[in-house]
Design a protein around this motif. Structure first.
Motif, PDB file in Angstrom:
ATOM      1  N   TYR A   1      85.881  13.413  45.817  1.00  0.00           N
ATOM      2  CA  TYR A   1      87.051  14.898  45.707  1.00  0.00           C
ATOM      3  C   TYR A   1      87.822  15.986  45.113  1.00  0.00           C
ATOM      4  CZ  TYR A   1      87.647  12.900  50.944  1.00  0.00           C
ATOM      5  OH  TYR A   1      87.802  13.206  52.251  1.00  0.00           O
TER       6      TYR A   1
ATOM      7  N   PRO B   1      93.663   8.469  46.316  1.00  0.00           N
ATOM      8  CA  PRO B   1      92.598   8.005  46.274  1.00  0.00           C
ATOM      9  C   PRO B   1      93.279   6.548  47.752  1.00  0.00           C
ATOM     10  CG  PRO B   1      93.371   8.156  44.573  1.00  0.00           C
ATOM     11  CD  PRO B   1      94.125   8.360  45.121  1.00  0.00           C
TER      12      PRO B   1
ATOM     13  N   GLY C   1      92.560  13.678  50.249  1.00  0.00           N
ATOM     14  CA  GLY C   1      92.179  12.182  49.549  1.00  0.00           C
ATOM     15  C   GLY C   1      91.130  11.157  51.462  1.00  0.00           C
TER      16      GLY C   1
ATOM     17  N   PHE D   1      88.229   4.679  39.019  1.00  0.00           N
ATOM     18  CA  PHE D   1      88.373   6.638  39.220  1.00  0.00           C
ATOM     19  C   PHE D   1      87.526   6.806  38.297  1.00  0.00           C
ATOM     20  CE2 PHE D   1      90.047  10.038  38.627  1.00  0.00           C
ATOM     21  CZ  PHE D   1      89.946  10.758  38.952  1.00  0.00           C
TER      22      PHE D   1
ATOM     23  N   VAL E   1      95.196  12.863  40.089  1.00  0.00           N
ATOM     24  CA  VAL E   1      95.240  11.721  40.812  1.00  0.00           C
ATOM     25  C   VAL E   1      96.326  10.829  41.453  1.00  0.00           C
ATOM     26  CG1 VAL E   1      93.515  10.208  41.363  1.00  0.00           C
ATOM     27  CG2 VAL E   1      93.258  12.224  41.117  1.00  0.00           C
TER      28      VAL E   1
ATOM     29  N   TYR F   1      88.796   4.445  45.040  1.00  0.00           N
ATOM     30  CA  TYR F   1      89.325   4.821  44.323  1.00  0.00           C
ATOM     31  C   TYR F   1      88.003   5.044  43.581  1.00  0.00           C
ATOM     32  CZ  TYR F   1      93.970   3.664  43.513  1.00  0.00           C
ATOM     33  OH  TYR F   1      95.350   3.436  43.934  1.00  0.00           O
TER      34      TYR F   1
ATOM     35  N   VAL G   1      94.827  14.321  45.116  1.00  0.00           N
ATOM     36  CA  VAL G   1      94.383  14.178  45.507  1.00  0.00           C
ATOM     37  C   VAL G   1      94.794  12.336  46.146  1.00  0.00           C
ATOM     38  CG1 VAL G   1      91.764  12.841  45.324  1.00  0.00           C
ATOM     39  CG2 VAL G   1      92.200  14.758  45.296  1.00  0.00           C
TER      40      VAL G   1
ATOM     41  N   ALA H   1      87.336   7.925  45.823  1.00  0.00           N
ATOM     42  CA  ALA H   1      88.868  10.105  45.493  1.00  0.00           C
ATOM     43  C   ALA H   1      87.782  10.736  44.387  1.00  0.00           C
ATOM     44  CB  ALA H   1      89.687   9.116  45.279  1.00  0.00           C
TER      45      ALA H   1
END
Length: 326
Positions: free
Chosen positions: A276, A116, A139, A49, A94, A270, A114, A273
């Motif tokens: 987003y 993932p 997500g 991420f 997240v 991830y 969000v 994500a």
């Protein structure tokens, strides 16, 4: 009095530093039931991420602050951690899996969330629909129940004389009962008896694998779950110790010695994500960002593990595989 040279230098420094000094520092939260990855572990989901955020132009310590919160396998800590992130006025949270998303949804109805890799975002109540989430969460959605019949087919292809197949699920994951039903339906068609076990902690995983062996399972399917991914080396070691061929939903299991996987790359989810989060930081509303669904599924096979288990992988599977480890 400043010299001409000093004034020129001051002007240059002012020009260089102005964007950095005026740049807004964004603050987001990251909530996970797992442990934080080692800095040298490039396969960690949190690291994936963070890399996605860097790809989007956000660098920790410069224009980004990530409030990292890891429950280290203790789901009861997720609620207080989520509430703390809300108090810190983060611009988005997240969530590392289903349980953190549930905790974040309980803690706030306004801070954007969000996820993932949610197994069933509609059924879990995170969104109203995939096309129009309608709330403060959006997500990426995993497609894991639909993959269950494929897992049965693949394990039968490599263990053709199988009559009893094991399934390990996590009792804390809301999507796993649906996965089990899908596997049971596919197993009936294949004339296989299903032996179901559940586990949430490493100790329970050990006992569950022993139970599979004692009940005569000849192979097993592991339901995809963040907790299982975090303990992938332990689970793979158990499958080898008990000489149980296993199929997983994430290629990271194959990379640490698992026999075979078919599904999506969680680390890629991830990283994705982060896009987003970027859109939300730029003003997009979660309610209007459709939940992304996977379109690519990969087959990975570890031939070295097959040899250890005395299994011959059919040539047609080797040809179809996206990744083969020797």
């Amino acid at each position: 009095m400043a010299t001409r040279r000093q004034l020129i230098l001051a002007g240059i420094l002012s020009t260089v530093l102005r964007p950095a000094l005026g740049q807004r520092v964004r603050r987001i939260g990251y909530l996970s039931v797992l442990w934080r990855s080692s800095p040298t572990s490039m396969k960690g989901l949190d690291i994936a991420f963070a890399q996605g955020m860097r790809d989007a132009g956000y660098v920790e310590g410069k224009n980004l602050v990530i409030e990292w919160r890891f429950a280290e396998g203790k789901p009861e800590l997720l609620g207080p951690m989520a509430e703390e992130l809300v108090r810190l006025n983060v611009e988005a949270i997240v969530t590392g899996s289903t349980q953190p998303t549930q905790a974040a949804k309980r803690a706030t109805s306004t801070v954007p969330i969000v996820f993932p890799a949610a197994a069933d975002p509609v059924g879990s109540g995170f969104v109203s629909s995939l096309a129009r989430p309608g709330g403060n969460a959006t997500g990426l959605s995993l497609s894991i129940t639909d993959l269950s019949p494929k897992h049965v087919q693949l394990i039968k292809a490599v263990v053709p004389n199988i009559s009893r197949i094991g399934v390990m699920t996590n009792p804390r994951t809301s999507s796993h009962p649906g996965i089990l039903k899908q596997i049971e339906a596919a197993a009936r068609e294949a004339k296989l008896k299903v032996i179901a076990v559940s586990a949430a902690s490493p100790e329970e995983m050990t006992r569950a694998t022993e139970a599979l062996t004692s009940h005569g399972a000849q192979a097993f399917i592991l339901a995809l779950d963040a907790q299982f991914v975090a303990n992938r080396e332990h689970i793979v070691a158990l499958s080898l110790k008990h000489r149980l061929p296993a199929i997983f939903g994430d290629p990271q299991f194959v990379e640490v010695g698992g026999l075979m996987s078919y599904g999506q790359d969680l680390a890629g989810f991830y990283r994705r994500a982060a896009t987003y989060v970027d859109r939300i930081l730029k003003g997009a509303k979660p309610a209007e960002l459709p939940v992304e669904q996977p379109t690519i599924f990969k087959l990975a096979i570890n031939r070295a593990t097959a040899a250890k288990l005395g299994i011959t992988i059919p040539p047609e599977l080797i040809v179809r595989a996206d990744e083969v480890l020797d």
